[in-house]
Motif scaffolding. Structure first.
Motif, PDB file in Angstrom:
ATOM      1  N   TYR A  40      24.291 110.000  29.826  1.00 18.26           N
ATOM      2  CA  TYR A  40      25.470 109.192  29.502  1.00 18.26           C
ATOM      3  C   TYR A  40      26.679 110.133  29.379  1.00 18.26           C
ATOM      4  O   TYR A  40      27.086 110.720  30.350  1.00 18.26           O
ATOM      5  CB  TYR A  40      25.248 108.398  28.222  1.00 18.26           C
ATOM      6  CG  TYR A  40      24.180 107.315  28.332  1.00 18.26           C
ATOM      7  CD1 TYR A  40      24.464 106.075  28.889  1.00 18.26           C
ATOM      8  CD2 TYR A  40      22.893 107.527  27.873  1.00 18.26           C
ATOM      9  CE1 TYR A  40      23.506 105.075  28.980  1.00 18.26           C
ATOM     10  CE2 TYR A  40      21.927 106.528  27.953  1.00 18.26           C
ATOM     11  CZ  TYR A  40      22.237 105.312  28.507  1.00 18.26           C
ATOM     12  OH  TYR A  40      21.285 104.328  28.592  1.00 18.26           O
ATOM     13  N   GLU A  41      27.192 110.339  28.192  1.00 15.47           N
ATOM     14  CA  GLU A  41      28.461 111.052  28.057  1.00 15.47           C
ATOM     15  C   GLU A  41      28.333 112.482  27.533  1.00 15.47           C
ATOM     16  O   GLU A  41      29.346 113.106  27.198  1.00 15.47           O
ATOM     17  CB  GLU A  41      29.407 110.257  27.156  1.00 15.47           C
ATOM     18  CG  GLU A  41      29.858 108.943  27.769  1.00 15.47           C
ATOM     19  CD  GLU A  41      30.674 109.143  29.036  1.00 15.47           C
ATOM     20  OE1 GLU A  41      31.693 109.848  28.991  1.00 15.47           O
ATOM     21  OE2 GLU A  41      30.271 108.592  30.082  1.00 15.47           O
ATOM     22  N   GLN A  83      23.348 111.286  25.328  1.00 17.59           N
ATOM     23  CA  GLN A  83      24.453 110.354  25.120  1.00 17.59           C
ATOM     24  C   GLN A  83      25.775 111.038  24.796  1.00 17.59           C
ATOM     25  O   GLN A  83      26.827 110.620  25.257  1.00 17.59           O
ATOM     26  CB  GLN A  83      24.097 109.399  23.971  1.00 17.59           C
ATOM     27  CG  GLN A  83      22.951 108.494  24.294  1.00 17.59           C
ATOM     28  CD  GLN A  83      22.486 107.683  23.092  1.00 17.59           C
ATOM     29  OE1 GLN A  83      21.314 107.526  22.881  1.00 17.59           O
ATOM     30  NE2 GLN A  83      23.413 107.176  22.301  1.00 17.59           N
ATOM     31  N   ILE A  88      19.446 100.407  43.457  1.00 17.62           N
ATOM     32  CA  ILE A  88      18.020 100.080  43.453  1.00 17.62           C
ATOM     33  C   ILE A  88      17.142 101.311  43.677  1.00 17.62           C
ATOM     34  O   ILE A  88      16.081 101.442  43.091  1.00 17.62           O
ATOM     35  CB  ILE A  88      17.738  98.977  44.511  1.00 17.62           C
ATOM     36  CG1 ILE A  88      16.399  98.302  44.230  1.00 17.62           C
ATOM     37  CG2 ILE A  88      17.780  99.484  45.925  1.00 17.62           C
ATOM     38  CD1 ILE A  88      16.500  97.205  43.263  1.00 17.62           C
ATOM     39  N   MET A 138      18.683 111.207  29.227  1.00 21.43           N
ATOM     40  CA  MET A 138      19.401 110.137  28.518  1.00 21.43           C
ATOM     41  C   MET A 138      20.340 110.687  27.431  1.00 21.43           C
ATOM     42  O   MET A 138      20.533 110.063  26.385  1.00 21.43           O
ATOM     43  CB  MET A 138      18.421 109.133  27.919  1.00 21.43           C
ATOM     44  CG  MET A 138      17.741 108.269  28.970  1.00 21.43           C
ATOM     45  SD  MET A 138      16.531 107.116  28.310  1.00 21.43           S
ATOM     46  CE  MET A 138      17.541 105.700  27.940  1.00 21.43           C
ATOM     47  N   ILE A 188      16.821 115.871  24.477  1.00 19.33           N
ATOM     48  CA  ILE A 188      16.550 114.502  24.943  1.00 19.33           C
ATOM     49  C   ILE A 188      17.254 113.499  24.025  1.00 19.33           C
ATOM     50  O   ILE A 188      17.241 113.644  22.801  1.00 19.33           O
ATOM     51  CB  ILE A 188      15.018 114.244  25.023  1.00 19.33           C
ATOM     52  CG1 ILE A 188      14.728 112.849  25.585  1.00 19.33           C
ATOM     53  CG2 ILE A 188      14.328 114.459  23.684  1.00 19.33           C
ATOM     54  CD1 ILE A 188      13.247 112.622  25.912  1.00 19.33           C
ATOM     55  N   SER A 206      19.538 110.474  33.943  1.00 20.08           N
ATOM     56  CA  SER A 206      20.048 109.254  33.290  1.00 20.08           C
ATOM     57  C   SER A 206      21.009 109.580  32.138  1.00 20.08           C
ATOM     58  O   SER A 206      21.024 108.905  31.110  1.00 20.08           O
ATOM     59  CB  SER A 206      18.895 108.395  32.770  1.00 20.08           C
ATOM     60  OG  SER A 206      18.011 108.093  33.809  1.00 20.08           O
ATOM     61  N   LEU A 230      25.026 104.574  37.031  1.00 22.73           N
ATOM     62  CA  LEU A 230      23.884 103.758  36.599  1.00 22.73           C
ATOM     63  C   LEU A 230      24.171 103.054  35.276  1.00 22.73           C
ATOM     64  O   LEU A 230      23.249 102.619  34.593  1.00 22.73           O
ATOM     65  CB  LEU A 230      22.632 104.637  36.440  1.00 22.73           C
ATOM     66  CG  LEU A 230      22.090 105.315  37.695  1.00 22.73           C
ATOM     67  CD1 LEU A 230      20.802 106.054  37.387  1.00 22.73           C
ATOM     68  CD2 LEU A 230      21.839 104.297  38.794  1.00 22.73           C
ATOM     69  N   TYR A 231      25.423 102.993  34.902  1.00 28.49           N
ATOM     70  CA  TYR A 231      25.739 102.433  33.594  1.00 28.49           C
ATOM     71  C   TYR A 231      25.471 100.931  33.524  1.00 28.49           C
ATOM     72  O   TYR A 231      25.246 100.394  32.452  1.00 28.49           O
ATOM     73  CB  TYR A 231      27.207 102.717  33.229  1.00 28.49           C
ATOM     74  CG  TYR A 231      27.400 104.085  32.613  1.00 28.49           C
ATOM     75  CD1 TYR A 231      26.359 105.018  32.570  1.00 28.49           C
ATOM     76  CD2 TYR A 231      28.614 104.436  32.053  1.00 28.49           C
ATOM     77  CE1 TYR A 231      26.540 106.257  31.991  1.00 28.49           C
ATOM     78  CE2 TYR A 231      28.804 105.683  31.464  1.00 28.49           C
ATOM     79  CZ  TYR A 231      27.760 106.581  31.438  1.00 28.49           C
ATOM     80  OH  TYR A 231      27.942 107.810  30.862  1.00 28.49           O
ATOM     81  N   ASN A 232      25.542 100.263  34.636  1.00 26.65           N
ATOM     82  CA  ASN A 232      25.217  98.840  34.653  1.00 26.65           C
ATOM     83  C   ASN A 232      24.265  98.567  35.813  1.00 26.65           C
ATOM     84  O   ASN A 232      24.370  99.206  36.861  1.00 26.65           O
ATOM     85  CB  ASN A 232      26.485  97.987  34.793  1.00 26.65           C
ATOM     86  CG  ASN A 232      27.387  98.133  33.576  1.00 26.65           C
ATOM     87  OD1 ASN A 232      28.249  98.985  33.537  1.00 26.65           O
ATOM     88  ND2 ASN A 232      27.163  97.313  32.571  1.00 26.65           N
ATOM     89  N   PHE A 233      23.345  97.641  35.583  1.00 28.23           N
ATOM     90  CA  PHE A 233      22.385  97.317  36.632  1.00 28.23           C
ATOM     91  C   PHE A 233      23.101  96.715  37.836  1.00 28.23           C
ATOM     92  O   PHE A 233      23.806  95.727  37.710  1.00 28.23           O
ATOM     93  CB  PHE A 233      21.357  96.319  36.104  1.00 28.23           C
ATOM     94  CG  PHE A 233      20.172  97.003  35.526  1.00 28.23           C
ATOM     95  CD1 PHE A 233      19.104  97.379  36.331  1.00 28.23           C
ATOM     96  CD2 PHE A 233      20.120  97.304  34.183  1.00 28.23           C
ATOM     97  CE1 PHE A 233      18.010  98.030  35.807  1.00 28.23           C
ATOM     98  CE2 PHE A 233      19.033  97.963  33.643  1.00 28.23           C
ATOM     99  CZ  PHE A 233      17.974  98.331  34.457  1.00 28.23           C
ATOM    100  N   LYS A 234      22.896  97.361  38.983  1.00 26.57           N
ATOM    101  CA  LYS A 234      23.529  96.850  40.207  1.00 26.57           C
ATOM    102  C   LYS A 234      22.531  96.990  41.340  1.00 26.57           C
ATOM    103  O   LYS A 234      21.760  97.957  41.370  1.00 26.57           O
ATOM    104  CB  LYS A 234      24.767  97.686  40.551  1.00 26.57           C
ATOM    105  CG  LYS A 234      25.970  97.397  39.706  1.00 26.57           C
ATOM    106  CD  LYS A 234      27.159  98.172  40.258  1.00 26.57           C
ATOM    107  CE  LYS A 234      27.677  99.145  39.239  1.00 26.57           C
ATOM    108  NZ  LYS A 234      28.243 100.341  39.595  1.00 26.57           N
ATOM    109  N   ILE A 235      22.617  96.081  42.285  1.00 28.57           N
ATOM    110  CA  ILE A 235      21.680  96.132  43.397  1.00 28.57           C
ATOM    111  C   ILE A 235      21.840  97.414  44.207  1.00 28.57           C
ATOM    112  O   ILE A 235      20.868  97.972  44.726  1.00 28.57           O
ATOM    113  CB  ILE A 235      21.814  94.871  44.294  1.00 28.57           C
ATOM    114  CG1 ILE A 235      20.671  94.859  45.303  1.00 28.57           C
ATOM    115  CG2 ILE A 235      23.161  94.793  44.970  1.00 28.57           C
ATOM    116  CD1 ILE A 235      20.523  93.563  46.031  1.00 28.57           C
ATOM    117  N   TYR A 285      16.071 103.143  40.397  1.00 34.00           N
ATOM    118  CA  TYR A 285      15.316 102.536  39.293  1.00 34.00           C
ATOM    119  C   TYR A 285      13.812 102.685  39.485  1.00 34.00           C
ATOM    120  O   TYR A 285      13.308 102.623  40.554  1.00 34.00           O
ATOM    121  CB  TYR A 285      15.675 101.048  39.152  1.00 34.00           C
ATOM    122  CG  TYR A 285      17.123 100.783  38.822  1.00 34.00           C
ATOM    123  CD1 TYR A 285      17.792 101.591  37.897  1.00 34.00           C
ATOM    124  CD2 TYR A 285      17.829  99.769  39.435  1.00 34.00           C
ATOM    125  CE1 TYR A 285      19.121 101.350  37.593  1.00 34.00           C
ATOM    126  CE2 TYR A 285      19.161  99.524  39.133  1.00 34.00           C
ATOM    127  CZ  TYR A 285      19.804 100.324  38.215  1.00 34.00           C
ATOM    128  OH  TYR A 285      21.122 100.095  37.915  1.00 34.00           O
TER     129      TYR A 285
END
Ligand code: SF4
Lengths: 228, 436
Positions: A162-163, A143, A225, A141, A121, A160, A217-222, A228
């Motif tokens: 990342y890399e 990274q 939705i 998550m 994690i 979620s 999901l790297y940036n909040f975008k509508i 989230y």
């Protein structure tokens, strides 16, 4: 070989001895810790290339925040083994409980048996090789770094993410949000081969499948939705 | 049009209508910085009963009124000695620029008090600037390094914060420079979430083992604080004490943040006023008051606030937003830049944008230049000195030779709500609603 017996010494005294010796002149770099009996926080915060063997089962956070040392747990490890490891190696010959190698920044963590939920994690650069399977929400998550699972992965694998790079030989119960299967190219096979070799685990690197971030999901975008 | 006939709705005032329409066009919650804007009962609703005949005051400028406090007397081999009971709260490098962190460090050090790191770890400049530095151990563990733990003067295990109890944090992509991204091991420009709970422990029994681990790593030298957002404060305080904390940090709902959902900021948590009382009650019930130190934050602005928090039983306070205001947050300068953000001085909460008009919560080198770290340090020092003087003045007026000798009996409440929450009588009565 320096022998530290937890039936005769408190965990505090064992850790203090290891910390003091790291700063001192003891030339014998080999330690064995006897009778761990599931005690917590054994051999934590080491920052010297010692070789430490814990002969038996360890409780929470064994070998946590390790730098440079090689810690071998001859048995099972409790929650958060090798938590936030920076470098060096932590090797569990048995099974590991939840959150193995959580937030690890570097180094290598090897678990010969299974690891429970949330293995890796928030991993931040550590390499983890699990001989068995991992539980749900592993690599949540995550990274950076690599997680190699020779068995199966539980549900919501890599949620979620990342890399970090995830490799599984068996089945994946389900992938978490934003985690997708990716092509296993030759360089990935080589990477897995190297990690298995370092871990001393005999398995065919070509049999693994690779998973990583879809980066949606790297940036909040509508449009996201529903996640989230 | 007859203006007298035009009436705003109490249920739908203009800012509520604007938010409904923003939500309708964007389809996502609003993320912003700063703390709760709604009115809540505060220390303003309490007043001191200065001494006269029944008690005698101390001479304002001549008689001694000490302000020192020691944190970490329970277990730590090296407790922290603060000259004043006012500390600087945790704010991350990333949320804040390097100049702001430096200014806070030097300003606090000049007054003999501590500053606190935040998400993302400790920077070298910050360690250098702060003679006493508390290292936050956060759920995200961004930048968490054992060497930094060892370099810290105390460790604060953050289980929550007043602006968003139960919620994680968010550093929006626009603030992520190369350095911040590298410190957090994440790509540049992405929204960096901070998890809402720790990755390797849940619940008080685990917390006890986690504290043991941190103590073992640092050879039991450092005081270990546990920070929670004020919600079920009495239980949380008791459980943190049981888990072995040296100090408890309670952050009320007025506490600020660099960025989180507005619904968290406004709708979750309890105000600082009742939280202090509940925490003190918990400590007293466990016979741990003054043994485990209590640090209170969330909307502390004046020496009066400090004195009232101490009178309710806190050992120290911690300030975040107010210390930024000392650095000119919301000051009426560079007004056109506030306007460009859609706000004005006095109403700004745009820390999340990375375009702070006064150079505090930004990573933009041009904006950062607006905050001179030396001048900033002087302003922080002045502000802390003023708070201390005010607090001492009030303590002396109540006849106290140490600010910790202030007590609830020195105060009354101006409103029923504050009387019930702080458990002090309504002014001019013996009545404590809900208690007597
Ligand atoms: S002035 Fe800067 S620090 Fe203050 S609220 Fe606005 S953006 Fe945040």
């Amino acid at each position: 070989m320096n022998t530290l017996d937890l039936e005769r010494m408190a965990v505090r005294d064992v850790n203090q001895r290891l910390h003091d010796d790291a700063a001192g002149t003891n030339t014998d770099q080999q330690y064995e810790i006897l009778n761990p009996m599931g005690r917590h926080a054994i051999a934590v915060g080491l920052n010297h290339p010692f070789d430490v063997t814990v002969r038996g089962h360890a409780g929470y956070y064994c070998g946590s925040m390790n730098k440079e040392a090689t810690v071998t747990i001859e048995g099972n490890a409790g929650v958060g083994v090798a938590e936030n490891i920076m470098s060096g190696t932590v090797h569990v010959t048995g099974y590991a409980s939840q959150s193995a190698a959580a937030t690890g920044h570097g180094g290598l963590v090897v678990i010969d048996g299974d690891a429970s939920a949330r293995c890796g994690i928030s991993m931040k650069g550590v390499d983890i090789v699990v001989g068995g399977s991992v539980g749900h929400m592993s690599a949540f998550m995550a990274q950076s770094g690599n997680l190699v699972v020779c068995g199966d992965a539980g549900e919501s694998f890599g949620d979620s993410i990342y890399e970090a790079q995830l490799f599984v030989r068996g089945s994946v119960e389900s992938l978490g949000a934003d985690c997708v299967e990716k092509e296993m190219r030759p360089e990935h096979v080589e990477r897995v081969r190297g990690l298995l070799e370092r871990a001393g685990i005999d398995a065919d690197p070509a049999a693994f499948r690779r998973y990583g971030s879809a980066r949606q999901l790297y940036n909040f975008k509508i449009g996201n939705i529903g996640y989230y | 049009m007859d203006e007298r006939k035009v009436r705003e709705s109490a249920t739908f005032p203009p800012h509520v209508i604007a938010e409904i329409q923003r939500a309708a066009s964007e389809g996502l919650y609003y993320i912003r910085g700063s703390g709760a804007k709604r009115a809540v009962p505060t220390f303003d609703d309490l007043v001191f009963l200065g001494a006269s005949i029944s008690r005698y005051p101390l001479e304002g400028y001549r008689e001694k009124c000490d302000t020192n406090v020691t944190i970490g007397t329970r277990y730590a081999k090296k407790p922290i000695e603060l000259k004043i009971p006012i500390t600087i709260a945790g704010m991350s490098f990333g949320a804040l620029g390097a100049n702001a962190k430096q200014a806070l460090g030097h300003g606090a050090s000049a007054m003999g008090t501590s500053t606190t790191t935040g998400d993302g770890g400790m920077t070298e400049e910050e360690r250098e600037a702060s003679s006493l530095l508390v290292y936050q151990y956060l759920p995200s563990r961004y930048g968490m390094e054992p060497d930094q733990l060892r370099k810290a003067d105390a460790i604060e295990v953050v289980a929550g914060q007043g602006a968003k109890p139960g919620g994680g944090g968010m550093l929006l992509g626009q603030k992520i420079t190369d350095r911040v991204a590298q410190m957090r091991t994440l790509p540049k420009g992405i929204d960096q979430r901070s998890a809402c709970r720790h990755p390797d422990w849940t619940g008080p029994d685990d917390l006890e083992i986690k504290i043991q681990e941190l103590r073992e790593i640092t050879d039991w030298e450092k005081p270990i604080y546990v920070k929670v957002g004020a919600t079920r404060t009495k239980f949380d305080t008791m459980l943190a004490v049981k888990a072995g904390a040296d100090a408890i940090v309670i952050d009320g709902m007025q506490g600020g943040t660099a960025a989180t959902q507005t619904c968290f900021i406004e709708d979750v948590g309890i105000p600082t006023l009742p939280a202090v009382r509940q925490a003190v009650e918990a400590l007293k019930e466990l016979d741990m008051h003054r043994e485990v130190q209590l640090i209170v934050s969330g909307g502390i602005r004046t020496g009066g606030d400090v004195a009232k928090a101490l009178a309710l039983g806190a050992d120290a306070v911690s300030i975040g937003m107010a210390s930024l205001m000392a650095l000119n947050c919301n000051a009426p300068i560079y007004e056109e830049d506030y306007h460009a953000l859609g706000t004005r001085p006095g109403s700004c909460h745009h820390c999340h944008t990375g375009k702070c008009p006064v150079g505090i919560t930004t990573q933009d080198p041009e904006l950062e230049k607006r905050l001179d770290p030396e001048l900033g340090a002087q302003r922080v020092r002045n502000y802390l000195a003023t708070l201390t003087l005010e607090c001492q003045t009030l303590a002396r007026a109540c006849g106290k030779s140490h600010v910790h000798n202030l007590e609830p009996e020195d105060m009354v409440a101006l409103t029923m709500e504050a009387a019930a929450m702080a458990r002090v009588p309504l002014a001019g009565t013996d009545w404590i609603p809900g208690w007597s």
